[in-house]
Enzyme design. Sequence first.
Site, PDB file in Angstrom:
ATOM      1  N   ASP A   1      -2.079   0.785  -4.128  1.00  0.00           N
ATOM      2  CA  ASP A   1      -2.046   0.956  -2.675  1.00  0.00           C
ATOM      3  C   ASP A   1      -3.004   0.584  -1.692  1.00  0.00           C
ATOM      4  OD1 ASP A   1      -0.093   2.416  -0.553  1.00  0.00           O
ATOM      5  OD2 ASP A   1      -1.906   3.653  -0.456  1.00  0.00           O
TER       6      ASP A   1
ATOM      7  N   GLU B   1      -0.900  -4.096  -3.075  1.00  0.00           N
ATOM      8  CA  GLU B   1      -0.317  -4.085  -1.695  1.00  0.00           C
ATOM      9  C   GLU B   1      -1.347  -4.575  -0.794  1.00  0.00           C
ATOM     10  OE1 GLU B   1       1.322  -1.096   1.552  1.00  0.00           O
ATOM     11  OE2 GLU B   1      -0.401  -0.633   0.356  1.00  0.00           O
TER      12      GLU B   1
END
Length: 783
Positions: free
Chosen positions: A452, A505
């Site tokens: 993330d 990401e």
Amino acid sequence: MTARPSSPPNAPRGASGSPPPRRSAPDPAPGPARKARQSAASRTGGAKAATRGVRAAAPLGDEDRRRLLDGAHHDPHALLGAHPVRGGVLVRALRPYARSVTVLAKGLRAGLHPEGDGLFAGVLPLRTIPDYELLVDYDDATVTVKDPYRFLPALGELDLHLCAEGRHEQLWRALGARTMDHQGVTGTRFGVWAPHARGVRVVGGFNFWDGTAHPMRSLGSSGIWELFVPGIGEGELYKFEITRPDGSKTVRADPMARRTECPPATASVVEESHHRWQDADWMARRGERPVHQAPFSVYEVHLPSWRPGLTYRRLAEQLPAYVKDLGFTHVEFMPVAEHPFGGSWGYQVTGFYAPTARMGTPDDFRHLVDALHQAGIGVLMDWVPAHFPRDDWALAQFDGRPLYEPEDPARAAHPDWGTLEFDYGRAEVRNFLVANAVYWCEEFHIDGLRVDAVASMLYLDYSREDGGWTPNVHGGRENLDAVAFLQEMNATVYRRCPGVVTIAEESTAWDGVTRATHHVGPGGFGGLGFGLKWNMGWMHDSLVYVSKEPVHRKYHHGEMTFSMIYAYSENYVLPISHDEVVHGKRALVSKMPGDWWQQRATHRAYLAYMWAHPGKQLLFMGQEFAQGAEWAESHGPDWWLLDPSYGAEADHRGVRDLVRDLNHTYAGAPALWERDTDPAGFAWIDGGAAEDNVFSFVRYAADGTPLISVTNFSPVVRHAYRLGVPGDVAAWREALNTDAVRYGGSGVGNPEPLRPGPTPWNGREVSVTAVLPPLATVWFVPT
């Protein structure tokens, strides 16, 4: 990653957190009244103890005594336990509130002299240290215990060396709470890294949350504190009471805890796994084919809200069957590591090594992963090494000073989420995170980590104004420590865990996210080493396009074709994730213009366009049946829309049937996945039909077998639409048509095979004429 809310002001906090469910949790630092009672008990207990033949020991020095009782001694084992002295063996015990303490050994029963403040000591007339126990008499009970201070360190020199070097790839085996047999005795070894602490004590249910009797020892310059506590086993609640450099105290959850209490309680739990894996076949073959050359279709799930109220084991009964029926190759769990505030969706982690206790135990989570593997479904997991929350019972200023975060407060503060960033330049912190990535893959058989918020890690000026950040040593904006950490993490995971994929990401144009770490790019950096990267640009541009009224789409045609300019610069995943269906962005189908029929038609056409586009696919739960409402973690998908009594056959159930057919057709068509990272696997038929709102292209398998995808993003039927096609195919048939009646479409299509004619078109020697349904995607394959 969107901005997630941090823990609310009234979230459970405090040094000791919520009391355990089975025991009260008294103040871990006894007050004056309790100390007075303790001293009195010690004095009266001395009269009852059988001290005959036991000489009084030389008293502790004032400084040692003060530091020991205050929880600020670095070597309590030097003061407590058994030690050879002139004339015998000195035994000293620290047992608050005891009336007497007696040493029990083979042929020996010797009472120790009280020294006040819970200290008892005596010199036994022995030549060697015996294997002894302590008989401790309290006002209301008498207990026999092994003395924790007669044991050598249970942490080896190699472990300490690797920890100090930041190279312990199985750090969870060295630190935290581990049950074991040590010197022939069963118990639990506690270990914690707290280099700034003046002292550390273990507190828990076993000592009624008073750590006075359980100070830990410092193991040299490693910064690690260790204590083996006999008789403590699985299920015990514990924390660490840390004496800060200024003498104040803080009680912290174990950073390495492999199990936690269920929030809002915050204690750590001693845990060992007893799960017996049944996925040997899956694990043996998952790495046979590189992920870039394999079908990869992901169903993203927020476990607590997929079907609210289900435990890990109940999820194991329902989720694998649902995902297998729809044909997804993988599920991706939003973060499962423990987090105090459910509204953060797991993106503000306090227990990096513990699956959230909200749905069960770590073994229950293993059972869920096992069930998915046995169903032939891979398991990906969101992993959050970019930041952590400020809760004062967790990592923030863990031992009284910045430890996991950078020392500079401005550098430590994450500008968007009210959290703290990790200090990637510190070897022990980097080790904590690298080992954590390995931990989930090795201990839970996770098949992939979606990392993330990578962009926030890579750039020193991320979300910061001019003057609010300090350049790196080269004067640049790149976070060199974060780059090195990501490279090490990826290299370590790929080396240790065959078949695992890491996914970034990352929303910027950073060069080489999915390039090997040893390949240096134009910017002078080696690749970051990820296997895949989320294509945030494709997601943004394509959603802008489909949200426009069809009459205006011709002005945005390039936003759909632009992705092919950079499609092979990285190894991409096309994500329609949770971030795109929350915070006022609306659900996917609700982004589409027009009436309900047109919205659903465009939704279907878009999904088929996405499945045919180079790259892997990810779809968030609820979008597979065109849920119209935004997702909310409080209630999850609107499953009632699929109830036959609702009359949803041609609406939501039709869209779900399309997703099922998309996945199964996709899996059987190597042209759609075998050459995702090879430019030779794609060719436009016509990428410039802006006036028609039409996109047509060919995908090729490794053996050259083609598949044609044609999308008509206009609400009109286009009859006899000419397309140039590869010349070595005798006829083409529809493999999938999103306008089929069973999906809720109008039924327009091409029931007969299309036979190429010698009319040159689109730069090709032969062409076909097809009927293009309204707001639909059609796939054609050779008959």
